[in-house]
Design an enzyme around this catalytic site. Structure first.
Site, PDB file in Angstrom:
ATOM      1  N   GLU A 115       0.820  -1.219   0.000  1.00 25.59           N
ATOM      2  CA  GLU A 115       0.000   0.000   0.000  1.00 25.59           C
ATOM      3  C   GLU A 115       0.851   1.265   0.000  1.00 25.59           C
ATOM      4  O   GLU A 115       0.366   2.341   0.355  1.00 25.59           O
ATOM      5  CB  GLU A 115      -0.951   0.006   1.208  1.00 25.59           C
ATOM      6  CG  GLU A 115      -1.925  -1.151   1.272  1.00 25.59           C
ATOM      7  CD  GLU A 115      -2.963  -1.167   0.137  1.00 25.59           C
ATOM      8  OE1 GLU A 115      -2.913  -0.287  -0.748  1.00 25.59           O
ATOM      9  OE2 GLU A 115      -3.791  -2.080   0.141  1.00 25.59           O
ATOM     10  N   HIS A 138      -2.885   2.115   8.369  1.00 25.10           N
ATOM     11  CA  HIS A 138      -4.001   1.399   7.728  1.00 25.10           C
ATOM     12  C   HIS A 138      -4.240   0.092   8.466  1.00 25.10           C
ATOM     13  O   HIS A 138      -3.282  -0.623   8.786  1.00 25.10           O
ATOM     14  CB  HIS A 138      -3.668   1.117   6.263  1.00 25.10           C
ATOM     15  CG  HIS A 138      -4.585   0.128   5.625  1.00 25.10           C
ATOM     16  ND1 HIS A 138      -5.942   0.352   5.493  1.00 25.10           N
ATOM     17  CD2 HIS A 138      -4.366  -1.099   5.099  1.00 25.10           C
ATOM     18  CE1 HIS A 138      -6.493  -0.688   4.899  1.00 25.10           C
ATOM     19  NE2 HIS A 138      -5.562  -1.585   4.649  1.00 25.10           N
ATOM     20  N   HIS A 140      -7.701  -2.994   9.658  1.00 26.07           N
ATOM     21  CA  HIS A 140      -8.986  -3.614   9.319  1.00 26.07           C
ATOM     22  C   HIS A 140      -9.868  -3.781  10.566  1.00 26.07           C
ATOM     23  O   HIS A 140     -10.125  -4.909  10.989  1.00 26.07           O
ATOM     24  CB  HIS A 140      -8.733  -4.994   8.683  1.00 26.07           C
ATOM     25  CG  HIS A 140      -7.859  -4.986   7.477  1.00 26.07           C
ATOM     26  ND1 HIS A 140      -7.218  -6.120   6.995  1.00 26.07           N
ATOM     27  CD2 HIS A 140      -7.514  -3.976   6.622  1.00 26.07           C
ATOM     28  CE1 HIS A 140      -6.530  -5.818   5.906  1.00 26.07           C
ATOM     29  NE2 HIS A 140      -6.679  -4.523   5.659  1.00 26.07           N
ATOM     30  N   HIS A 209     -13.224  -3.104   3.475  1.00 31.70           N
ATOM     31  CA  HIS A 209     -11.779  -3.380   3.576  1.00 31.70           C
ATOM     32  C   HIS A 209     -11.193  -2.865   4.895  1.00 31.70           C
ATOM     33  O   HIS A 209     -10.673  -3.648   5.684  1.00 31.70           O
ATOM     34  CB  HIS A 209     -11.050  -2.763   2.374  1.00 31.70           C
ATOM     35  CG  HIS A 209      -9.580  -3.025   2.368  1.00 31.70           C
ATOM     36  ND1 HIS A 209      -8.855  -3.243   1.236  1.00 31.70           N
ATOM     37  CD2 HIS A 209      -8.665  -3.090   3.391  1.00 31.70           C
ATOM     38  CE1 HIS A 209      -7.585  -3.463   1.545  1.00 31.70           C
ATOM     39  NE2 HIS A 209      -7.451  -3.367   2.848  1.00 31.70           N
TER      40      HIS A 209
END
Ligand code: 2HA
Ligand code: ZN
Length: 271
Positions: A115, A138, A140, A209
């Site tokens: 990413e 980032h 989840h 996501h």
């Protein structure tokens, strides 16, 4: 001094371990990049001692010569404490912005997170907003992802729901949460969409996501996600209990903003 004894590495390892324990980073899910100052890096590493060059397939010129600590592609957050030199790396963006110089870590041929386009493009945008910007995170988180199935994806509507679920939300993220469309992860396309949203908000949801957060410190980025995920968890419980019977009203949310000196994102509170 060794890289692993520095404040930045210790904080990075501690944060990643916490993210894993909170269930935000199953398997190799999630990634984290931290902008380091030249003095932080040069205390323990020489930028001239390049272990490996790693090509970039996007233009990182605005970050030329900047240093980052990054998580590795395919690496498990679960393993960061046992294998920090494999899970983490320190890189410097080349002068031309087309490659990275690896200075430390990412052992056994590892490369930075898949990413990286979203991270670096977001760093570029956030640095334009705030010169003290440092972190892109980032992960989840379960309840926020679940909400992207059951709740409207309209930014104003999802922001309003999160603000209502916990009094601290409006104070922590007065600019609300932004949402990008579903896009294939790891692409420059999702990087462009995410970073465009980062101009106005530090939290960007990737439907079905996960979430992105930006911050001037690991605590700030972590705290944003922690607070949003807590609100999403309360939302899940409220729905399971049969829905709202009362809520924090728009005028109360407005009072809250005034009391804490924050300006709520426009177009959400109907007052
Ligand atoms: O594999 O979370 O978005 C790491 C990811 C991709
Ligand atoms: Zn992800």
């Amino acid at each position: 001094m060794n890289v692993l004894n520095t404040k930045f590495a210790t904080e990075m390892v501690g944060t990643i371990a916490n993210m894993y324990r909170l269930g935000w980073n199953e398997r190799n899910g999630g990634n984290l990049t931290t902008l380091l100052t030249p003095s932080e890096v040069e205390e323990v590493l020489s930028p001239k001692q390049v272990l490996r060059e790693i090509p970039l397939n996007f233009d990182a010129k605005p970050l030329a010569q900047k240093f980052f600590m990054v998580t590795g592609s395919g690496k498990y957050f679960k393993n960061v404490e046992n294998a920090p030199t494999e899970v983490l790396g320190v890189v410097q963006v080349s002068e031309c912005g087309k490659k990275l110089n690896l200075l430390w870590g990412l052992e056994n041929g590892a490369v930075p997170t898949s990413e990286l386009p979203s991270h670096f493009m977001s760093h570029i945008v956030r640095l334009q907003q705030d010169e003290n910007h440092r972190i892109i995170m980032h992960c989840h988180p379960t309840n926020l992802i679940a909400m992207t199935f059951s709740h409207s994806l309209q930014e104003e509507e999802i922001t309003k729901t999160l603000w209502e679920m916990s009094t601290e939300c409006l104070v922590v993220f007065p600019e609300g949460v932004s949402v990008v469309p579903w896009i294939v992860p790891g692409t420059n396309e999702i990087g462009k969409a995410t970073s465009a949203k980062m101009a106005a908000a530090r939290l960007v949801i990737w439907p079905h996501h996960g979430i992105y957060a930006a911050g001037c410190s690991l605590d700030e980025a972590f705290g944003l996600i922690e607070t949003a995920e807590k609100a999403a968890t309360i939302y899940t419980a409220v729905c399971a209990q049969g829905g709202k019977k009362q809520t924090i009203t728009d005028s109360e949310l407005n009072d809250l903003g005034k009391a804490f000196g924050v300006v709520p994102r426009k177009g959400i509170l109907k007052i």
